[in-house]
Design a protein around this motif. Structure first.
Motif, PDB file in Angstrom:
ATOM      1  N   THR A   1      95.096  66.672  85.739  1.00 14.56           N
ATOM      2  CA  THR A   1      94.335  67.416  86.723  1.00 14.56           C
ATOM      3  C   THR A   1      93.730  68.652  86.031  1.00 14.56           C
ATOM      4  O   THR A   1      93.254  69.632  86.615  1.00 14.56           O
ATOM      5  CB  THR A   1      95.270  67.848  88.059  1.00 14.56           C
ATOM      6  OG1 THR A   1      96.434  68.640  87.387  1.00 14.56           O
ATOM      7  CG2 THR A   1      95.920  66.784  88.589  1.00 14.56           C
TER       8      THR A   1
ATOM      9  N   VAL B   1      84.121  66.603  91.112  1.00 13.32           N
ATOM     10  CA  VAL B   1      85.231  66.985  91.954  1.00 13.32           C
ATOM     11  C   VAL B   1      85.588  68.487  91.836  1.00 13.32           C
ATOM     12  O   VAL B   1      84.658  69.108  91.193  1.00 13.32           O
ATOM     13  CB  VAL B   1      86.522  66.404  91.180  1.00 13.32           C
ATOM     14  CG1 VAL B   1      86.556  64.846  91.217  1.00 13.32           C
ATOM     15  CG2 VAL B   1      86.611  66.738  89.656  1.00 13.32           C
ATOM     16  N   GLY B   2      86.466  68.831  92.819  1.00 15.03           N
ATOM     17  CA  GLY B   2      86.348  70.239  92.924  1.00 15.03           C
ATOM     18  C   GLY B   2      85.311  70.935  93.610  1.00 15.03           C
ATOM     19  O   GLY B   2      84.693  70.192  94.586  1.00 15.03           O
TER      20      GLY B   2
ATOM     21  N   LYS C   1      87.843  66.500  96.621  1.00 19.63           N
ATOM     22  CA  LYS C   1      89.510  66.341  96.515  1.00 19.63           C
ATOM     23  C   LYS C   1      90.211  65.332  97.154  1.00 19.63           C
ATOM     24  O   LYS C   1      90.051  64.955  98.213  1.00 19.63           O
ATOM     25  CB  LYS C   1      90.450  67.508  96.993  1.00 19.63           C
ATOM     26  CG  LYS C   1      91.662  67.668  96.121  1.00 19.63           C
ATOM     27  CD  LYS C   1      92.443  68.770  96.493  1.00 19.63           C
ATOM     28  CE  LYS C   1      93.822  68.696  95.637  1.00 19.63           C
ATOM     29  NZ  LYS C   1      94.597  70.296  95.938  1.00 19.63           N
TER      30      LYS C   1
END
Length: 863
Positions: A119, A248-249, A274
């Motif tokens: 991650t 992402v994020g 997410k």
């Protein structure tokens, strides 16, 4: 030599200089070589969507970058030299190696190691990738469409959809905001694969300006749609795909723009992704001032003065003034504000099923002030002299208008994948509501004396429901069966109230209300396959249309209740043959329909002023077109060339009839009618060429012939006051052109500028002569703040030549009209990007209703 002639000569020479500079640049660039390779992990497995950056040790101008594909492979063209090669990918450590590149070839595999924590995403390092790994092809050609990517369009930065469309191949935008494809303006607009409230404003130009350029992901140009698309739009379909994050994020960007004429805007694109959930929010607003001008000169012929009429006769009624010449000059200042916001989410219920929900709201408020001066020469009967005498008057008209628009839209979608072989089903539902109010106050003065004051209030409410289901079934390795159903239910309410300070019997007819209801049911079946180098796609669509119109008039006309029903089949055939890996021949056919807009079918629908009135035609019927295309596509590393021969045959073609009901007045009426046939044939050539790292070219050329047949007849009153039949001949033929060239110069990795030249050729018919038009635009872009920001500057219409001049001819008048919708403008915009995560693999993710990456009627695509 006057100032206009000097500007015209200078403009043409500047357009020529753009071509000359582009051609000269070919001879002085350094020769590049083609490099390929792969990125693998420690288990020798390919790493998709990794960034590979080649940094030249001698000059940053020679550096370049690429992203690997699903198989971990990449290709790029670079100048031989010494390079530091940086490899980055999500959940992997950054790797840097040095290599001497001497010749073309495959450099082999580059290995990278995984991070200790899966991650741990290094967004700070990845930001540089966003800057360098740009698409080298602004548009690409597919079997049934062309896809244009506006990300490299510097000129439209900080602008609107109208600015972006001015740079799209096969598309041109007129001075009044009218969009046309291959010389025809019957274009169907879609937003993310479906009709949308974003384009629900009656004024087309305002609608185009209400969508910020920074919210547009790409534009799909579908010149000959297949049976999977709705059949309306005889010139083709423009599908506007709005941005959705693929990272992402938390990611996002904010763009602010300042310009002149006063032009300000602030827009944001935000997303958060997410695990199985993705949220997104796009929105912003802007303020724009504009000033357009319109000049009209009308000369009336064959003046007949009925001097033999005895004014003492009890049957004599005083005729109106008989016009001989009229010159009008108007300037219109407009002020507009628009705001829009879209929010939604996508949730992956499982690896095979996902749902999405989104909502949109948009407002548009505009004020306008038009001042018109009109010099009228006419004859008036004098009882004293018992004769008709020439007179001249000066008429002034001040029009103040207020219009506002409020639109809502809600979308729901469910996508399910039955297996990993491509068997899918997609369901979607869209609810849309659009409310528009238009108020105009029109004051007239004759020789400085007040004459009349008219007030017009027009309101419309539009409600739409769209439901769809699409199914895909793969058959073997190279075949697929597609089927679907779609329902469109539209309810439109129109009301019009017009009052005046004088007793004018015509005014009463514009006090009316109309309820317009339409329902479309569509079924389609499509099969595609490939045998060796030969591919084909066969489709058939059935559309059932039901239209009901309830018209109530308070001016004395009887009420009208009418129903129209259509049931039509629309076949499509697509054939392709791969001559080589990069050369392809495309042949296709489709049948389309042009349904009249609901607003065009409302009698006495629009009162803007008593001398220029638009009327609907409740008897207006659809027109049909058969369209053929033969194309050839060549795609190489440095260039793509796509020439297409096309032919379109339209029956019951829709035309706008401009006529006078009473030849004793200077009042003109505009009315849509069905008229004869229209044939279009020509060559549509699009190309891109990237000869060097610092130079990119994109151009288009459309040379087309046209042939129109048909004579329109209408009821009228002649100069003697007797009823009669008037006519207008629309027959005409000829050849016209559209040309555009974009030249982008890359000074270094952070700074580029762009020149765009545009030319539209003249076009003639029996009753109309449209003159040619040309324009030149300039843009520049600079990346700042280590890739987190971009500052852009552009000038639209450098030499202020973007205008339209039309000569119209009739049996009793000649009319010249000059119109400039937008004068020269310039703006500066600033973009700030939030931290951005790396793209994730999308191949296995299902589609959502708000992103139509495939461009078909399915409204699919990755979030």
């Amino acid at each position: 030599m006057n100032q206009t002639e000097i500007i015209n000569i200078f403009t043409k020479k500047t357009l020529g200089l753009t071509f000359v500079l582009s051609a000269a640049a070919f001879a002085f660039g350094q020769e590049k070589v083609g490099i390929s390779g792969t990125v693998v992990n420690k288990n020798n497995q390919p790493v998709p969507y990794a960034s590979v950056t080649y940094s030249n040790k001698t000059s940053k101008l020679l550096s370049d970058a690429a992203l690997t594909d699903e198989k971990g492979q990449y290709k790029l063209d670079i100048t031989p030299g010494n390079y530091d090669i940086t490899v980055e990918a999500i959940d992997y450590k950054k790797s840097v190696i040095n290599k001497q590149i001497a010749a073309a070839g495959n450099i082999g595999a580059l290995s990278i190691e995984p991070e200790k924590s899966a991650t741990n995403i290094k967004t700070g390092d990845i930001q540089a990738v966003v800057i360098t790994a740009q698409s080298t092809k602004p548009y690409k050609v597919e079997l049934d469409k062309k896809t244009y990517d506006p990300s490299q369009d510097i000129i439209s930065k900080g602008g609107s959809l109208q600015d972006v469309l001015s740079n799209v191949p096969s598309v041109s935008v007129d001075t009044d905001g009218t969009v046309s494809m291959r010389g025809s303006s019957n274009v169907k607009f879609l937003i993310n694969g479906k009709p949308s409230s974003l384009l629900g404003i009656d004024d087309g130009a305002n609608a185009l300006q209400s969508i910020p350029a920074d919210q547009i992901e790409k534009i799909e140009v579908i010149t000959n749609p297949s049976s999977k698309f709705e059949a309306s739009g005889t010139s083709g379909i423009l599908n506007i795909i709005l941005k959705k994050s693929k990272k992402v994020g938390f990611n996002g960007s904010v763009v602010g723009t300042l310009g002149y004429f006063p032009r300000t805007s602030l827009n944001a694109n935000l997303s958060w992704r997410k695990n199985k959930m993705t949220w997104f929010l796009n929105g912003g607003g802007g303020y724009t001032e504009n000033q357009n001008k319109n000049e009209t000169e009308t000369t009336y012929h064959n003046i007949i003065l009925p001097n033999n009429i005895d004014p003492t006769s009890p049957t004599f009624t005083q005729p109106q003034d008989i016009p001989t010449y009229q010159s009008q000059d108007s300037k219109n200042k407009s002020y507009s504000k628009n705001y829009n916001a879209t929010a939604g989410f996508v949730y992956d219920i499982s690896d095979k099923t996902s749902v999405n929900l989104s909502g949109m709201v948009r407002t548009f408020d505009g004020d306008s002030n038009e001042k018109l001066n009109s010099i009228d020469d006419f004859f008036r009967y004098s009882p004293t002299a018992n004769a008709w005498q020439p007179l001249r008057s000066l008429m002034q008209r001040n029009s103040n208008g207020i219009n506002n628009n409020l639109a809502f839209q809600g979308d729901f979608g469910l996508d399910h994948k039955f297996d990993d072989k491509g068997q899918n089903i997609s369901l979607s539902l869209s609810l849309q509501s659009n409310k528009s109010n238009n108020n105009s106050n029109i004051a007239e003065y004759l020789d400085s004396n007040f004459v009349r004051d008219d007030v017009s209030d027009r309101n419309s409410t539009n409600k739409t429901l769209i439901g769809k289901i699409d199914y895909e079934l793969p058959i073997g390795e190279n075949s697929k069966l597609e089927a679907g159903y779609r329902i469109d239910n539209n309810n439109n309410d129109y009301t019009s109230v017009v009052t005046s300070t004088v007793q004018d019997p015509v005014i009463g007819y514009y006090n009316n209300s109309t309820v317009y209801k339409e329902m479309f049911n569509a079924f389609y079946l499509q099969f595609k396959s490939k045998i060796g180098n030969f591919g084909y796609q066969l489709g058939l669509r059935d559309e059932q249309s039901n239209i009901k119109i309830d018209y109530q008039n308070k001016g004395g006309d009887p009420a009208i209740n009418t129903t129209k029903n259509y049931n039509n089949l629309f076949p499509s055939v697509y054939l392709s043959y791969d001559v080589t890996k990069d050369n392809q021949i495309l042949l296709n056919y489709s049948r389309r329909i042009d349904r009249p807009r609901s607003f065009f079918m409302v009698p006495y629908s629009n009162y803007s002023n008593r001398q220029n009135v638009f009327e609907g035609n409740i008897n207006l019927n659809p027109s049909y077109v058969d369209s053929f295309e033969l194309g050839y596509n060549i795609s190489k590393r440095k260039f793509t060339v796509n020439p297409t021969l096309y032919y379109r045959h339209s029956t019951d073609d829709n035309k706008m009839l401009v006529y006078r009901k009473d030849e004793r007045t200077a009042d003109f009426f505009t009315k849509p009618i069905n008229l004869g046939n229209d044939d279009r044939y020509g060559l549509d050539l699009n190309f891109t060429y990237d000869p060097f790292a610092w130079l990119k070219l994109m151009g288009s050329l459309d040379v087309f012939g046209y042939k129109t047949s048909g004579i329109a007849y209408y009821d009228m009153i002649d100069k003697s006051g007797n009823p009669g039949i008037g006519s207008m001949d629309f027959t005409g033929s000829g050849v016209s052109t559209r040309a555009r060239l974009n030249t982008t110069f890359k000074i270094d990795k952070t700074f580029s500028f762009q020149l765009q030249g545009f030319y539209r050729g003249a076009q003639k018919s029996a009753n109309q002569d449209t003159k040619d038009m040309y324009a030149l635009n300039l843009g520049a872009s600079k990346t700042i703040w280590k890739g987190d920001g971009t500052i852009s500057f552009n000038i639209q219409d450098i030499f202020n030549t973007r205008s339209r001049e039309i000569y119209s001819y009739s049996s009793d008048y000649t009319r010249r009209n000059y119109m400039q919708w937008q004068p020269r403008q310039f703006s500066i915009s600033l973009t700030y990007r939030f931290k951005q995560g790396e793209k994730i693999e999308q191949a296995k993710r299902k589609k959502d209703i708000n992103s139509n990456a495939t461009g078909d009627d399915q409204q699919g695509g990755p979030m």
